[in-house]
Design a protein around this motif. Sequence first.
Motif, PDB file in Angstrom:
ATOM      1  N   GLN A  22       0.800  -1.220   0.000  1.00  0.00           N
ATOM      2  CA  GLN A  22       0.000   0.000   0.000  1.00  0.00           C
ATOM      3  C   GLN A  22       0.838   1.279   0.000  1.00  0.00           C
ATOM      4  OE1 GLN A  22      -3.120   0.091  -0.492  1.00  0.00           O
ATOM      5  NE2 GLN A  22      -3.690  -2.051  -0.267  1.00  0.00           N
ATOM      6  N   HIS A  23       1.543   1.507  -1.049  1.00  0.00           N
ATOM      7  CA  HIS A  23       2.342   2.727  -1.154  1.00  0.00           C
ATOM      8  C   HIS A  23       1.454   3.966  -1.303  1.00  0.00           C
ATOM      9  CE1 HIS A  23       5.195  -0.476  -2.310  1.00  0.00           C
ATOM     10  NE2 HIS A  23       6.094   0.298  -1.731  1.00  0.00           N
ATOM     11  N   TRP A  24       0.374   3.840  -2.054  1.00  0.00           N
ATOM     12  CA  TRP A  24      -0.482   5.011  -2.267  1.00  0.00           C
ATOM     13  C   TRP A  24      -1.198   5.394  -0.981  1.00  0.00           C
ATOM     14  CZ3 TRP A  24      -0.514   8.603  -5.788  1.00  0.00           C
ATOM     15  CH2 TRP A  24      -1.544   9.551  -5.761  1.00  0.00           C
ATOM     16  N   ARG A  25      -1.711   4.400  -0.269  1.00  0.00           N
ATOM     17  CA  ARG A  25      -2.410   4.701   0.975  1.00  0.00           C
ATOM     18  C   ARG A  25      -1.469   5.375   1.974  1.00  0.00           C
ATOM     19  NH1 ARG A  25      -5.938  -0.016   3.499  1.00  0.00           N
ATOM     20  NH2 ARG A  25      -6.955   0.366   1.488  1.00  0.00           N
ATOM     21  N   LEU A  26      -0.233   4.908   2.048  1.00  0.00           N
ATOM     22  CA  LEU A  26       0.736   5.509   2.962  1.00  0.00           C
ATOM     23  C   LEU A  26       1.050   6.946   2.543  1.00  0.00           C
ATOM     24  CD1 LEU A  26       2.707   5.288   5.315  1.00  0.00           C
ATOM     25  CD2 LEU A  26       4.388   4.303   3.740  1.00  0.00           C
ATOM     26  N   ALA A  27       1.207   7.181   1.234  1.00  0.00           N
ATOM     27  CA  ALA A  27       1.489   8.536   0.755  1.00  0.00           C
ATOM     28  C   ALA A  27       0.323   9.471   1.044  1.00  0.00           C
ATOM     29  CB  ALA A  27       1.795   8.503  -0.738  1.00  0.00           C
ATOM     30  N   ALA A  28      -0.902   8.977   0.872  1.00  0.00           N
ATOM     31  CA  ALA A  28      -2.079   9.794   1.162  1.00  0.00           C
ATOM     32  C   ALA A  28      -2.166  10.118   2.651  1.00  0.00           C
ATOM     33  CB  ALA A  28      -3.344   9.060   0.697  1.00  0.00           C
ATOM     34  N   LEU A  93      -6.570  18.212   2.227  1.00  0.00           N
ATOM     35  CA  LEU A  93      -5.806  17.085   1.696  1.00  0.00           C
ATOM     36  C   LEU A  93      -5.057  17.487   0.423  1.00  0.00           C
ATOM     37  CD1 LEU A  93      -4.922  14.171   1.718  1.00  0.00           C
ATOM     38  CD2 LEU A  93      -7.065  13.557   0.564  1.00  0.00           C
ATOM     39  N   SER A  94      -5.727  18.236  -0.440  1.00  0.00           N
ATOM     40  CA  SER A  94      -5.068  18.734  -1.652  1.00  0.00           C
ATOM     41  C   SER A  94      -3.828  19.536  -1.297  1.00  0.00           C
ATOM     42  CB  SER A  94      -6.048  19.608  -2.448  1.00  0.00           C
ATOM     43  OG  SER A  94      -5.395  20.246  -3.521  1.00  0.00           O
ATOM     44  N   ASN A  95      -3.949  20.410  -0.292  1.00  0.00           N
ATOM     45  CA  ASN A  95      -2.805  21.210   0.128  1.00  0.00           C
ATOM     46  C   ASN A  95      -1.744  20.361   0.818  1.00  0.00           C
ATOM     47  OD1 ASN A  95      -3.815  23.640  -0.895  1.00  0.00           O
ATOM     48  ND2 ASN A  95      -5.021  24.028   0.962  1.00  0.00           N
ATOM     49  N   GLY A  96      -2.183  19.279   1.464  1.00  0.00           N
ATOM     50  CA  GLY A  96      -1.210  18.355   2.055  1.00  0.00           C
ATOM     51  C   GLY A  96      -0.339  17.711   0.992  1.00  0.00           C
ATOM     52  N   VAL A 249       3.595  10.892  -7.961  1.00  0.00           N
ATOM     53  CA  VAL A 249       4.430  10.107  -8.881  1.00  0.00           C
ATOM     54  C   VAL A 249       5.422   9.257  -8.098  1.00  0.00           C
ATOM     55  CG1 VAL A 249       6.228  10.254 -10.656  1.00  0.00           C
ATOM     56  CG2 VAL A 249       4.158  11.652 -10.855  1.00  0.00           C
ATOM     57  N   ASN A 250       6.023   9.841  -7.059  1.00  0.00           N
ATOM     58  CA  ASN A 250       6.981   9.082  -6.251  1.00  0.00           C
ATOM     59  C   ASN A 250       6.318   7.882  -5.579  1.00  0.00           C
ATOM     60  OD1 ASN A 250       8.835  10.980  -7.005  1.00  0.00           O
ATOM     61  ND2 ASN A 250       9.363  11.649  -4.944  1.00  0.00           N
ATOM     62  N   ALA A 251       5.083   8.062  -5.089  1.00  0.00           N
ATOM     63  CA  ALA A 251       4.369   6.953  -4.458  1.00  0.00           C
ATOM     64  C   ALA A 251       4.050   5.869  -5.473  1.00  0.00           C
ATOM     65  CB  ALA A 251       3.081   7.467  -3.807  1.00  0.00           C
ATOM     66  N   ARG A 252       3.606   6.268  -6.651  1.00  0.00           N
ATOM     67  CA  ARG A 252       3.308   5.290  -7.706  1.00  0.00           C
ATOM     68  C   ARG A 252       4.574   4.528  -8.088  1.00  0.00           C
ATOM     69  NH1 ARG A 252       0.921   8.808 -12.282  1.00  0.00           N
ATOM     70  NH2 ARG A 252       0.621   6.795 -13.333  1.00  0.00           N
ATOM     71  N   ASN A 253       5.671   5.265  -8.272  1.00  0.00           N
ATOM     72  CA  ASN A 253       6.925   4.614  -8.664  1.00  0.00           C
ATOM     73  C   ASN A 253       7.391   3.611  -7.615  1.00  0.00           C
ATOM     74  OD1 ASN A 253       6.859   6.210 -10.914  1.00  0.00           O
ATOM     75  ND2 ASN A 253       8.694   7.387 -10.441  1.00  0.00           N
TER      76      ASN A 253
END
Length: 359
Positions: A22-28, A93-96, A249-253
Amino acid sequence: MLKKWCISVLLGVLCAAPVCAQHWRLAAQKAQQAAQRASRALGEEGAYKKALQEASRLDAVEKAFARGRHEWFYKYFRSKAEWPREKSAAYALSNGWAIKSNQMGISQRIWWERRARELEARQQEVLSGLRMLELGTAEDWVSFIPADCKLIFLGEYHGKNIRHRVADLLAEYRRQHPHTQMILLTEFLPDSYPDFRQAPGQPHWYLRYFQEFLESQNIQFSGLEEIDFLTDHTFVPAAGPAGNSLAGVNARNAHWVQRIKDWQAKYPDAVFFVYAGGGHVGYEYPASVSLSFKNAFVFSFIPLPPRHAPELFYADEIFHSFTRGRFFRQGVIVWKSKHLARLAGFDVQILLRPEHLER
């Protein structure tokens, strides 16, 4: 790099979610935490204020470096600060995401500064270490791949018909290696690990061209994108969808790197092709997927623009910015050494005029 996905496709794969990474969930979560910390420290509009501060810092770093001697670099290859536009809590969240992206942007700028200095310091070696060849055919392109290479990245610009030439390379590799297990991993499909996707169905519009092609060539394939990413509709002002932001992009990569390693462990004898946007796989990006693999080999497919304005296009190509477009013409660029390839951003670059992008 983020495209509009059909809801029916996502619903079809949600029921069979892959083994989690879960890279995306962690990045979010990190973006949300950045917004919350800013609100506690700076008040109700804290996330907006913090995003503004970080964008201003990145802009200041950019301007400070721009006063140096790399005019060629800063004319064309600039950092993109994420400037917030909304102060309300609904945009926290957008600003985060913007806060995290701008913080990463400073590290990326330092990375690029080092690369610009190394290119200048080794200018003669770089210029003498490349070969500019005629365009040739897919048979010629495949000949550049080292015999023992099992991980080939295919980086391109979306929507320029380059997928036709990518298909040519894959078909020629299959012709030359009829008994090799070929596996294509791509950003254009949801992650289905540990199972392959089937060609029939409703893949991302950009990959529909490959539905019958992959099956006819006996190439197994799977997506790389996390479901959590595909269903996240957070909008970051300057970037658009969060997946286009630097933090996104970094989270996706990071997820792609893990998935590629998972697939390699599962099929150690297979040859893998990773088909994605050049911004994900080129060596010139500090969080590039290819940098995590010592024996990676990067193809860069470049659609050439109308001849009257080439400088408008190589703005995002650090090597062509460095050489002021000297090699920005139809043909193939290859390198005499792996180190120079990593410095330039690719092992082989195929530059195609518009007439060579059609079927």
